[in-house]
Design a protein around this motif. Structure first.
Motif, PDB file in Angstrom:
ATOM      1  N   ASP A 103     -35.659 -11.191 -20.773  1.00 17.60           N
ATOM      2  CA  ASP A 103     -34.672 -10.750 -21.752  1.00 17.60           C
ATOM      3  C   ASP A 103     -33.852  -9.644 -21.105  1.00 17.60           C
ATOM      4  N   CYS A 138     -38.793  -0.477 -24.462  1.00 17.02           N
ATOM      5  CA  CYS A 138     -40.035  -0.940 -23.828  1.00 17.02           C
ATOM      6  C   CYS A 138     -40.267  -0.256 -22.476  1.00 17.02           C
ATOM      7  N   TRP A 139     -41.411  -0.593 -21.860  1.00 13.79           N
ATOM      8  CA  TRP A 139     -41.707  -0.041 -20.524  1.00 13.79           C
ATOM      9  C   TRP A 139     -40.642  -0.490 -19.516  1.00 13.79           C
ATOM     10  N   GLY A 197     -42.925  -3.843 -29.204  1.00 17.68           N
ATOM     11  CA  GLY A 197     -41.768  -3.516 -28.359  1.00 17.68           C
ATOM     12  C   GLY A 197     -42.179  -3.376 -26.906  1.00 17.68           C
ATOM     13  N   CYS A 198     -43.287  -4.032 -26.510  1.00 19.63           N
ATOM     14  CA  CYS A 198     -43.822  -3.941 -25.145  1.00 19.63           C
ATOM     15  C   CYS A 198     -44.103  -2.497 -24.754  1.00 19.63           C
ATOM     16  N   CYS A 214     -37.388  -8.408 -16.524  1.00 19.58           N
ATOM     17  CA  CYS A 214     -37.800  -9.137 -17.722  1.00 19.58           C
ATOM     18  C   CYS A 214     -36.774 -10.232 -17.980  1.00 19.58           C
ATOM     19  N   GLY A 219     -45.901  -8.617 -21.910  1.00 23.22           N
ATOM     20  CA  GLY A 219     -44.466  -8.622 -22.184  1.00 23.22           C
ATOM     21  C   GLY A 219     -43.682  -7.996 -21.048  1.00 23.22           C
ATOM     22  N   GLY A 220     -42.603  -8.648 -20.672  1.00 20.57           N
ATOM     23  CA  GLY A 220     -41.743  -8.108 -19.633  1.00 20.57           C
ATOM     24  C   GLY A 220     -42.137  -8.527 -18.226  1.00 20.57           C
ATOM     25  N   GLY A 240     -36.819  -7.453 -28.128  1.00 17.99           N
ATOM     26  CA  GLY A 240     -38.163  -7.114 -28.623  1.00 17.99           C
ATOM     27  C   GLY A 240     -38.272  -5.655 -28.996  1.00 17.99           C
ATOM     28  N   CYS A 241     -37.731  -4.775 -28.134  1.00 16.51           N
ATOM     29  CA  CYS A 241     -37.801  -3.344 -28.445  1.00 16.51           C
ATOM     30  C   CYS A 241     -36.680  -2.934 -29.403  1.00 16.51           C
ATOM     31  N   ARG A 294     -34.609  -0.284 -18.400  1.00 15.46           N
ATOM     32  CA  ARG A 294     -33.638  -0.576 -17.341  1.00 15.46           C
ATOM     33  C   ARG A 294     -32.318   0.138 -17.630  1.00 15.46           C
TER      34      ARG A 294
HETATM   35  S1  SF4 Z   1     -40.235  -5.912 -21.745  1.00 12.98           S
HETATM   36 FE1  SF4 Z   1     -40.605  -6.783 -23.776  1.00 12.98          FE
HETATM   37  S2  SF4 Z   1     -39.364  -5.649 -25.231  1.00 12.98           S
HETATM   38 FE2  SF4 Z   1     -38.620  -5.220 -23.154  1.00 12.98          FE
HETATM   39  S3  SF4 Z   1     -36.938  -6.638 -22.893  1.00 12.98           S
HETATM   40 FE3  SF4 Z   1     -38.760  -7.593 -22.028  1.00 12.98          FE
HETATM   41  S4  SF4 Z   1     -39.678  -8.806 -23.685  1.00 12.98           S
HETATM   42 FE4  SF4 Z   1     -38.169  -7.415 -24.595  1.00 12.98          FE
END
Ligand code: SF4
Length: 512
Positions: A64, A274-275, A186-187, A62, A443-444, A144-145, A278
Motif C-alpha cells: 500500500d 504505521c511502522w 494500523g500495523c 509496503c 503488515g507492511g 490501514g493506518c 515513509r
Molecule cells: S504497513 Fe500496514 S498500515 Fe502501513 S501502509 Fe502497509 S498495510 Fe497499511
C-alpha cells in the motif's frame, strides 16, 4: 527547472522504498525492548528483514504505497503550475515502474485511474517562503493506518478514562485512547501526529503535519514536550505490541502541535502512522530543480542485516510450526491453536474488498473448497511477454471484510484466511462453526511475502483493477501466525481486553 521532474521521481522512489534514518532508529529501539522468542520479536525480525529487502531491490516497503502528500516551499515567484505538472509526470512514471501501486479510485464507480492521478490524488500543498531554494517533502501514508486516525471533540466521556475536559489532561486522555483504539490494525508499532485546536479539517491537517517532524526533535513548547514524553512512556505500557500481538513496543513516536480554535469547538485530532513510516524530503536548486541534499537522513543509517541473521536463529521461540498445503481438511484446521506458526506451500488466492462483495452474490471463478484466501492488494507488473510479476504483496487490513468473511468461508468451503489486524466476533463464530482459521501475516512486510510467491498462475476479475483482482499464486515458505482458531480463541480479543484494563489505570488527573 529541467531537473525538477527527475528529482521528484527520485523523491517518490526513495520514499516508497527506503525508510528514513530516524524511523530506522526508532524501530531498532523497539527491537531492543522485545524479548527474543516472543511473537513481537518474530514480527520485528520480519519487518526489519523486509526493510532491507525493499532497500536492496528498490521496491516498495509496503504494497500500500498510500496517499501521496507533498509539502513544498518555493521562493516567491516560482511557477507552481509547472511544478505540479512535473510531479504528476513523476508519479505516472513511478507507478509504471512498480514503485507505486495504482491507488487512486473513483469513490462512486470504484474505477482505478491506473496512474495514481485523479481528483484529490495526489495532495500537493505549496507554500511561498523568503529563501532561495525549494524544500519538498513527501509522506506516503497507507489506508490501514489512515483508517485508525481519530478526532475527539472536548468535553466528552472517553471509554476507560472517564470525563475528558477542555484542558491538557483532557487532551492527554484523548491521545492515550487513540493508541488503544488503533490496536494492531494500523500495523503497530506506530507513530502519531496530534493536532490540538483548529476546526475539524485544519485539526487533522495539523496532526498530519506533525508527522513531518524528525522522530527525535524536541518540541519548542515545554508543556507539549512533557505531554509527548508522557504519551510515549504510557502508551508503551498498554501491551498492544507489534501488529497487536502483545509486547513492549506499541508507540515509537508522538508529536503534538497546537493552533487556535473557535470558542465553541475543541478538537483533538490524531493521525496514526504505521511502522512503515515513509516520509522523506529534498532541498532543490530553485533554478535547475536539481537535488542539493536529502532530509531525514542525518546520522548513522542503521543496517538491520547482521542483527536479522542472529535474531532469525532465536526468534522462533517455543511456537509450534505447522506446514499447510491446500486443499486443507477440516481435521487439519481443528488441530491448529492460537499461537501456532503456519508455513504455507502451494496455492493461495488473493481477495479483498471488491472480491468479498462480489462473492456474496456470485459464484467463485475457481473451486475454493479447502483453499486459503489472502487479504492482499499486490503491486504487479507485466513483462513484455505478458507474464505477471509480483513486486510487493503484504497483507491488508482484514476487519473491512468482517461483514462478509464468515458467510463466504461457509459458502465456498474456504478453510483459512490470511490478513492483518484480526477480525471480529462474526468471523470468530463462523471459524468455530465451519472449521476455519485466521492467520495474521506481518503488515507492511510486502517484500518479505513477495519473495515467498514463486509463481503467478493466473488472475480473475481483473475488471476490479490490479489491487482488487483475484490473483492465483504459488507460494513457498509463507509464514503466518494463527491468531483466531476454530475453538473460539482470538488473540486480538485477548490483547484488546488486557490493553483496556491497562488504559483504565490512567484515569487519574496527571496534568493541570
Ligand atoms: S504497513 Fe500496514 S498500515 Fe502501513 S501502509 Fe502497509 S498495510 Fe497499511
Amino acid at each position: 527547472m529541467e531537473k525538477f521532474r527527475q528529482s521528484m521521481y527520485d523523491l517518490i522512489v526513495q520514499t516508497s522504498t527506503n525508510l528514513p534514518y530516524d524511523v530506522r532508529r526508532a524501530i531498532r529501539k523497539a527491537k531492543e525492548r522485545e524479548n527474543a522468542g516472543t511473537r513481537a520479536a518474530l514480527s520485528l525480525a520480519t519487518i526489519t528483514q523486509n526493510i532491507e529487502m525493499a532497500d536492496d531491490n528498490v521496491l516498495p516497503i509496503c504494497q500500500d504505497t498510500g496517499m501521496l502528500t507533498f509539502e513544498i516551499k518555493v521562493p516567491v515567484g516560482t511557477n507552481q503550475l509547472v511544478l505540479e505538472e512535473s510531479i504528476y509526470d513523476a508519479i505516472r512514471q513511478a507507478t509504471k515502474d512498480g514503485k507505486l501501486r495504482p491507488n487512486s479510485v473513483d469513490s462512486l464507480t470504484g474505477e482505478n485511474s491506473g496512474d495514481n492521478i485523479g481528483p484529490g490524488t495526489p495532495i500537493i500543498h505549496f507554500h511561498q517562503w523568503e529563501k532561495d531554494y525549494i524544500d519538498a517533502r513527501l509522506i506516503v501514508k497507507g489506508g490501514g493506518c489512515e483508517n485508525k486516525n481519530i478526532q475527539y471533540s472536548l468535553p466528552m466521556e472517553i471509554e476507560g478514562l472517564g470525563r475528558a475536559g477542555r484542558d491538557l489532561d483532557g487532551i492527554r486522555k484523548c491521545i492515550l485512547h487513540s493508541v488503544y483504539q488503533a490496536q494492531g490494525q494500523g500495523c503497530s508499532a506506530g507513530f502519531i501526529g496530534v493536532g490540538i485546536g483548529g476546526d475539524r479539517i485544519s485539526g487533522y491537517e495539523l496532526a498530519k503535519k506533525q508527522l513531518f517532524r524528525d522522530v527525535s526533535d524536541i518540541n519548542e513548547n515545554e508543556k507539549l514536550q512533557q505531554l509527548e514524553d508522557y504519551i510515549l512512556e504510557k502508551a508503551n505500557t498498554l501491551g498492544i505490541g507489534t501488529m497487536g500481538f502483545g509486547g513492549e513496543a506499541t508507540l515509537l513516536g508522538c508529536k503534538i502541535g497546537v493552533m487556535n480554535r473557535l470558542p465553541a469547538s475543541f478538537f483533538v485530532s490524531v493521525a496514526y502512522n504505521c511502522w512503515a513510516f515513509r516520509r522523506l524530503g529534498v532541498e532543490l536548486d530553485a533554478n535547475s530543480g536539481e537535488i542539493q541534499g536529502w532530509l531525514y537522513q542525518e546520522g548513522e543509517k542503521i543496517n538491520f542485516k547482521e542483527e536479522n541473521e542472529a535474531a532469525a536463529k532465536e526468534s522462533q521461540g517455543d511456537a509450534r510450526e505447522v506446514v499447510l498445503q491446500a486443499p486443507i481438511s477440516e481435521e487439519q484446521i481443528r488441530e491448529l491453536k492460537v499461537g501456532d506458526v503456519v508455513v504455507i506451500n502451494g496455492d493461495l488466492h488473493t481477495g479483498r474488498d471488491a472480491i468479498h462483495h462480489y462473492l456474496m452474490e456470485h459464484d467463485a471463478p475457481i473451486d475454493l473448497n479447502g483453499q486459503i484466501i489472502y487479504h492482499c492488494g499486490p503491486v504487479m507488473l507485466k513483462d513484455t511477454e505478458g507474464e505477471w510479476h509480483v513486486k510487493a504483496a503484504g497483507p491488508t487490513t482484514s476487519i473491512r471484510e468482517e461483514p462478509y468473511q464468515g458467510d463466504i468461508m461457509k459458502k465456498f468451503g474456504i478453510r483459512a484466511v490470511i490478513g492483518k489486524g484480526g477480525m471480529g466476533p462474526k468471523t470468530l463464530k463462523a471459524l468455530e462453526e465451519h472449521g476455519g482459521v485466521y492467520l495474521n501475516a506481518i503488515g507492511g512486510a510486502a517484500q518479505y511475502y513477495a519473495d515467498c510467491i514463486k509463481k503467478v498462475d493466473s488472475v480473475d476479475l481483473m475488471e476490479f483493477g490490479i489491487p482488487e483482482a483475484m490473483w492465483h499464486l504459488k507460494v513457498e515458505g509463507f509464514r503466518a501466525i494463527v491468531t483466531m482458531d476454530s475453538h473460539g480463541n482470538s488473540l486480538h480479543q485477548d490483547v484488546d481486553k488486557t490493553s483496556f484494563e491497562r488504559l483504565e489505570l490512567h484515569k487519574e488527573k496527571v496534568f493541570s
